[in-house]
Design a protein around this motif. Structure first.
Motif, PDB file in Angstrom:
ATOM      1  N   ASN A 145       0.173  -7.719 -52.514  1.00 23.99           N
ATOM      2  CA  ASN A 145      -1.275  -7.563 -52.668  1.00 23.99           C
ATOM      3  C   ASN A 145      -1.899  -6.655 -51.611  1.00 23.99           C
ATOM      4  O   ASN A 145      -3.116  -6.592 -51.485  1.00 23.99           O
ATOM      5  CB  ASN A 145      -1.970  -8.929 -52.698  1.00 23.99           C
ATOM      6  CG  ASN A 145      -1.681  -9.752 -51.478  1.00 23.99           C
ATOM      7  OD1 ASN A 145      -1.422  -9.223 -50.405  1.00 23.99           O
ATOM      8  ND2 ASN A 145      -1.718 -11.065 -51.633  1.00 23.99           N
ATOM      9  N   GLY A 146      -1.090  -5.967 -50.831  1.00 26.35           N
ATOM     10  CA  GLY A 146      -1.640  -5.048 -49.845  1.00 26.35           C
ATOM     11  C   GLY A 146      -0.588  -4.578 -48.859  1.00 26.35           C
ATOM     12  O   GLY A 146       0.560  -5.026 -48.884  1.00 26.35           O
ATOM     13  N   TYR A 147      -1.003  -3.657 -48.030  1.00 21.90           N
ATOM     14  CA  TYR A 147      -0.126  -3.167 -46.971  1.00 21.90           C
ATOM     15  C   TYR A 147      -0.978  -2.725 -45.800  1.00 21.90           C
ATOM     16  O   TYR A 147      -2.182  -2.492 -45.930  1.00 21.90           O
ATOM     17  CB  TYR A 147       0.757  -2.026 -47.465  1.00 21.90           C
ATOM     18  CG  TYR A 147       0.131  -0.660 -47.370  1.00 21.90           C
ATOM     19  CD1 TYR A 147       0.450   0.200 -46.330  1.00 21.90           C
ATOM     20  CD2 TYR A 147      -0.800  -0.240 -48.296  1.00 21.90           C
ATOM     21  CE1 TYR A 147      -0.141   1.439 -46.231  1.00 21.90           C
ATOM     22  CE2 TYR A 147      -1.388   1.002 -48.208  1.00 21.90           C
ATOM     23  CZ  TYR A 147      -1.060   1.842 -47.168  1.00 21.90           C
ATOM     24  OH  TYR A 147      -1.648   3.062 -47.070  1.00 21.90           O
ATOM     25  N   SER A 148      -0.351  -2.647 -44.626  1.00 22.41           N
ATOM     26  CA  SER A 148      -1.039  -2.150 -43.432  1.00 22.41           C
ATOM     27  C   SER A 148      -0.014  -1.487 -42.526  1.00 22.41           C
ATOM     28  O   SER A 148       1.196  -1.686 -42.669  1.00 22.41           O
ATOM     29  CB  SER A 148      -1.752  -3.290 -42.701  1.00 22.41           C
ATOM     30  OG  SER A 148      -0.830  -4.291 -42.315  1.00 22.41           O
ATOM     31  N   ASP A 149      -0.520  -0.706 -41.602  1.00 21.79           N
ATOM     32  CA  ASP A 149       0.316   0.023 -40.660  1.00 21.79           C
ATOM     33  C   ASP A 149       0.936  -0.951 -39.656  1.00 21.79           C
ATOM     34  O   ASP A 149       0.334  -1.954 -39.305  1.00 21.79           O
ATOM     35  CB  ASP A 149      -0.543   1.056 -39.935  1.00 21.79           C
ATOM     36  CG  ASP A 149       0.270   2.080 -39.188  1.00 21.79           C
ATOM     37  OD1 ASP A 149       1.391   2.386 -39.624  1.00 21.79           O
ATOM     38  OD2 ASP A 149      -0.222   2.602 -38.166  1.00 21.79           O
ATOM     39  N   TYR A 164       3.595  -3.080 -42.872  1.00 29.29           N
ATOM     40  CA  TYR A 164       3.606  -4.465 -43.311  1.00 29.29           C
ATOM     41  C   TYR A 164       3.220  -4.491 -44.788  1.00 29.29           C
ATOM     42  O   TYR A 164       2.272  -3.842 -45.190  1.00 29.29           O
ATOM     43  CB  TYR A 164       2.597  -5.308 -42.531  1.00 29.29           C
ATOM     44  CG  TYR A 164       2.897  -5.467 -41.066  1.00 29.29           C
ATOM     45  CD1 TYR A 164       3.995  -6.198 -40.637  1.00 29.29           C
ATOM     46  CD2 TYR A 164       2.065  -4.897 -40.106  1.00 29.29           C
ATOM     47  CE1 TYR A 164       4.259  -6.356 -39.290  1.00 29.29           C
ATOM     48  CE2 TYR A 164       2.313  -5.060 -38.750  1.00 29.29           C
ATOM     49  CZ  TYR A 164       3.419  -5.786 -38.349  1.00 29.29           C
ATOM     50  OH  TYR A 164       3.683  -5.936 -37.019  1.00 29.29           O
ATOM     51  N   ILE A 165       3.948  -5.261 -45.569  1.00 26.73           N
ATOM     52  CA  ILE A 165       3.607  -5.524 -46.956  1.00 26.73           C
ATOM     53  C   ILE A 165       3.101  -6.960 -47.013  1.00 26.73           C
ATOM     54  O   ILE A 165       3.764  -7.873 -46.516  1.00 26.73           O
ATOM     55  CB  ILE A 165       4.841  -5.367 -47.881  1.00 26.73           C
ATOM     56  CG1 ILE A 165       5.335  -3.927 -47.895  1.00 26.73           C
ATOM     57  CG2 ILE A 165       4.542  -5.868 -49.282  1.00 26.73           C
ATOM     58  CD1 ILE A 165       4.458  -2.957 -48.638  1.00 26.73           C
ATOM     59  N   GLU A 219       1.531 -14.178 -46.317  1.00 23.96           N
ATOM     60  CA  GLU A 219       2.844 -13.723 -45.873  1.00 23.96           C
ATOM     61  C   GLU A 219       2.829 -12.222 -45.690  1.00 23.96           C
ATOM     62  O   GLU A 219       2.211 -11.493 -46.470  1.00 23.96           O
ATOM     63  CB  GLU A 219       3.927 -14.061 -46.910  1.00 23.96           C
ATOM     64  CG  GLU A 219       4.564 -15.387 -46.703  1.00 23.96           C
ATOM     65  CD  GLU A 219       5.827 -15.549 -47.541  1.00 23.96           C
ATOM     66  OE1 GLU A 219       6.582 -16.462 -47.227  1.00 23.96           O
ATOM     67  OE2 GLU A 219       6.044 -14.793 -48.492  1.00 23.96           O
ATOM     68  N   ARG A 220       3.521 -11.784 -44.637  1.00 21.79           N
ATOM     69  CA  ARG A 220       3.691 -10.350 -44.405  1.00 21.79           C
ATOM     70  C   ARG A 220       5.169 -10.071 -44.147  1.00 21.79           C
ATOM     71  O   ARG A 220       5.868 -10.873 -43.534  1.00 21.79           O
ATOM     72  CB  ARG A 220       2.877  -9.876 -43.205  1.00 21.79           C
ATOM     73  CG  ARG A 220       1.406  -9.871 -43.441  1.00 21.79           C
ATOM     74  CD  ARG A 220       0.622  -9.211 -42.333  1.00 21.79           C
ATOM     75  NE  ARG A 220       1.034  -9.664 -41.019  1.00 21.79           N
ATOM     76  CZ  ARG A 220       0.849  -8.974 -39.902  1.00 21.79           C
ATOM     77  NH1 ARG A 220       0.267  -7.802 -39.928  1.00 21.79           N
ATOM     78  NH2 ARG A 220       1.242  -9.443 -38.738  1.00 21.79           N
ATOM     79  N   TRP A 221       5.603  -8.909 -44.589  1.00 16.36           N
ATOM     80  CA  TRP A 221       6.983  -8.464 -44.434  1.00 16.36           C
ATOM     81  C   TRP A 221       6.962  -7.115 -43.731  1.00 16.36           C
ATOM     82  O   TRP A 221       6.116  -6.270 -44.019  1.00 16.36           O
ATOM     83  CB  TRP A 221       7.651  -8.329 -45.795  1.00 16.36           C
ATOM     84  CG  TRP A 221       7.693  -9.621 -46.538  1.00 16.36           C
ATOM     85  CD1 TRP A 221       6.671 -10.223 -47.214  1.00 16.36           C
ATOM     86  CD2 TRP A 221       8.803 -10.496 -46.646  1.00 16.36           C
ATOM     87  NE1 TRP A 221       7.082 -11.416 -47.739  1.00 16.36           N
ATOM     88  CE2 TRP A 221       8.395 -11.611 -47.413  1.00 16.36           C
ATOM     89  CE3 TRP A 221      10.123 -10.450 -46.190  1.00 16.36           C
ATOM     90  CZ2 TRP A 221       9.239 -12.666 -47.718  1.00 16.36           C
ATOM     91  CZ3 TRP A 221      10.969 -11.490 -46.501  1.00 16.36           C
ATOM     92  CH2 TRP A 221      10.535 -12.587 -47.248  1.00 16.36           C
ATOM     93  N   LEU A 222       7.910  -6.912 -42.815  1.00 15.62           N
ATOM     94  CA  LEU A 222       7.999  -5.655 -42.086  1.00 15.62           C
ATOM     95  C   LEU A 222       9.040  -4.759 -42.739  1.00 15.62           C
ATOM     96  O   LEU A 222      10.189  -5.169 -42.936  1.00 15.62           O
ATOM     97  CB  LEU A 222       8.373  -5.910 -40.619  1.00 15.62           C
ATOM     98  CG  LEU A 222       8.458  -4.692 -39.722  1.00 15.62           C
ATOM     99  CD1 LEU A 222       7.102  -3.986 -39.611  1.00 15.62           C
ATOM    100  CD2 LEU A 222       8.955  -5.094 -38.336  1.00 15.62           C
ATOM    101  N   LEU A 223       8.636  -3.532 -43.087  1.00 18.14           N
ATOM    102  CA  LEU A 223       9.528  -2.541 -43.674  1.00 18.14           C
ATOM    103  C   LEU A 223       9.593  -1.339 -42.745  1.00 18.14           C
ATOM    104  O   LEU A 223       8.603  -1.020 -42.067  1.00 18.14           O
ATOM    105  CB  LEU A 223       9.023  -2.083 -45.042  1.00 18.14           C
ATOM    106  CG  LEU A 223       9.277  -3.003 -46.240  1.00 18.14           C
ATOM    107  CD1 LEU A 223       8.562  -4.308 -46.137  1.00 18.14           C
ATOM    108  CD2 LEU A 223       8.900  -2.299 -47.521  1.00 18.14           C
TER     109      LEU A 223
END
Length: 134
Positions: free
Chosen positions: A49-53, A65-66, A72-76
């Motif tokens: 539902n979103g992403y950030s730097d 981050y997704i 919840e956030r995931w690091l890519l």
């Protein structure tokens, strides 16, 4: 005159090569990885539902981050550079028909290019799920 231009260009190239480069922390500490659960876990692509730097890696790879689900956030992390990521208002994942993405997987990040109608395809690896402090 051409020799003078060539010498000037060579001098600029030498100066650029000597420019200071930010060194990784001597102790190898990476703040973005401090609160990261790297055990095998997955999220459903429909939950994005979103992403950030996120802070870049010590190897200068881009990270983001997704956001999924409620909190919840995931690091890519990209492999190499992803030219237009810093300017993107939206990104997507090309998961080749898969319904979930898991820690350690490599996927393709789709980033709108500055060239109208074009999309950059950047390989990314899922580093893990961010553990939120309570």
């Amino acid at each position: 005159m051409d020799r003078l231009k060539t010498a000037a260009i060579a001098a600029c190239a030498c100066l650029a090569a000597c420019a200071p480069v930010e060194e990784p922390a001597a102790d190898g500490y990476d703040a973005a990885l401090a609160n990261l659960d790297t055990s095998r876990a997955c999220f459903f692509t429909r939950e994005i539902n979103g992403y950030s730097d996120a802070p870049s890696s010590s190897a200068r790879n881009d990270r983001l981050y997704i956001s999924t689900g409620v909190n919840e956030r995931w690091l890519l992390e990209t492999y190499g550079s992803c030219p237009d990521l810093d300017f993107a208002n939206a990104v997507g994942l090309d998961v080749r028909g898969s319904i979930s993405v898991c820690t350690g997987q490599t996927e393709t990040l789709l980033v709108p290019s500055t060239i109208p109608g074009e999309v950059d395809r950047c390989p990314v690896r899922v580093l893990g799920r961010v553990i939120e402090d309570d």
